[in-house]
Design an enzyme around this catalytic site. Structure first.
Site: not given
Length: 394
Positions: A148, A257, A280, A254, A222, A225-226, A137, A201
């Site tokens: 992050c 997210h 993740d 979860d 994901h 996200n990103g 990744e 990302h």
């Protein structure tokens, strides 16, 4: 000594989820870790020459496949990229139903990436149960959507990365990249080598994303996200993911997210056949760890949330069984849909047809769930690898 992987399992009172359907009174015969027979158990009896498991409650489903696992059991793959780390990660995750995983090395220097690849290659040679490949990744991501990921290590593909990505001893090779950080020709080269390319990302517009898909990218990392969002005048990466019919999307269910309504929108757009449950997960999964060092900072656990020193979400403490329960109950998708997104759909995405279902010719990777969809036992390639303390075979 090699474990005995020739046996019979009889489900009387338990259900078996096979090829999308719940079946009662089912007998499954396994030879050398592969399902060689599946029939009605009404008249089946355990033969004298084979061990037998008899299930009288709950549901037997295919083993869960997690394509994004950063750590578990108190260890992070990036921090200690060794064979022992992989064993500890697998031990932590299998108690939650994971029978196959792609250990994930996030953006880092090339030496860490090489050590991670060497550890996976060693695990495959040593036949470490459940380690089927590697997920890189990064590091070819966009700074603005790095999350992050450490900005100091974000970079373009160099010859040293090519030597790593083209290795043929790593099993499944999954690479997450931002399409604006590479060229379509580079994506084509990766796919031609047998690697699977996922997009993430990224702040790419829809046109850039579709060019990457045309070049061979087949997944999104994901979802939501990103990545650039869907808007009325620019579809962004999220819109392109929804509009591309044959691509797969990983999603972290979860409750942190992704909002449940957004998760339902994704399911309605992609369907059970193209939406994949991922964790993740980071090192606290399956351990008492509440914080850990992460590059030049610290990640702290608060309930089900992990955040770095900047307040960004930093992976999760989600396990696959919890993701399945969330999809089945919180999103009201039912057990069959939830399990498929953790089994057959990721198997299709990573091109491992021997995994992901309970059917003749498939590997005997199974999870026995109780009526609350919690894990009672786990088999990998026919070997019983986990049994809850309260789980009993008849």
């Amino acid at each position: 000594m090699k474990p005995n992987t020739d046996f019979m399992l009889i489900a009387d009172g338990a259900k078996v989820l096979t090829q999308g359907k719940l079946t009662e009174h089912c007998a499954i015969e396994v030879s050398d870790g592969i399902i060689c027979g599946l029939k009605s158990s009404i008249s089946a009896e355990c033969t004298s020459d084979k061990p037998c498991y008899r299930l009288t409650s709950g549901t037997l489903v295919a083993g869960f496949i997690d394509t994004q696992v950063n750590g578990g059991g108190g260890v992070m793959f990036n921090h200690v990229p060794t064979l022992e780390t992989l064993r500890l990660m697998m031990q932590a995750h299998r108690q939650f139903g994971t029978t196959a995983m792609l250990p994930t090395v996030i953006t880092d220097d090339i030496e860490v990436m090489q050590a991670a690849a060497d550890a996976v290659a060693e695990a495959i040679v040593c036949q470490v149960s459940g380690i089927i490949g590697i997920h890189f990744e990064g590091p070819h991501l966009l700074v603005a959507k790095r999350g992050c990921h450490p900005p100091a290590h974000l970079r373009s593909i160099t010859e040293r990365e090519w030597q790593l990505y083209l290795r043929q001893d790593l099993g499944v090779r999954l690479i997450t990249l931002a399409p604006e950080s590479v060229t379509p020709e580079q994506i084509k080269r990766l796919v031609a080598s047998g690697a699977i390319v996922s997009l993430g990302h990224s702040n790419a517009d829809g046109d850039t994303v579709f060019k990457a898909i045309e070049a061979g990218a087949s997944g999104f990392t994901h979802l939501y996200n990103g990545m650039s969002a869907l808007t009325s005048r620019e579809p962004g990466m999220v819109g392109a993911a929804f509009a591309s019919e044959n691509t797969y999307c990983g999603i972290i269910l979860d409750g942190q997210h992704v909002h449940p309504i957004s998760a339902l929108v994704a399911w309605r757009a992609k369907g059970t056949e193209h939406l994949i449950l991922v964790t993740d997960a980071m090192s606290p999964l399956g351990s008492e760890q509440t914080e850990f060092q992460f590059f030049d900072g610290k990640v702290v656990r608060e309930g089900m949330t992990l955040r770095d020193q900047h307040g960004s979400l930093a992976g999760s403490v989600l396990d696959m069984a919890s993701a399945v329960r969330y999809a089945a109950t919180e999103l009201h998708l039912g057990l069959s849909n939830a399990v498929q997104m953790a089994t057959r759909t990721p198997a299709d995405f990573i091109q491992r047809p021997q995994l992901g279902d309970i059917a003749e010719g498939k590997q005997a990777d199974w999870v026995w769930l109780d009526d609350e969809q919690r894990v009672l036992a786990v088999w990998i390639a026919g070997e019983l690898q986990y049994q809850a303390e309260h789980a009993r075979f008849a």
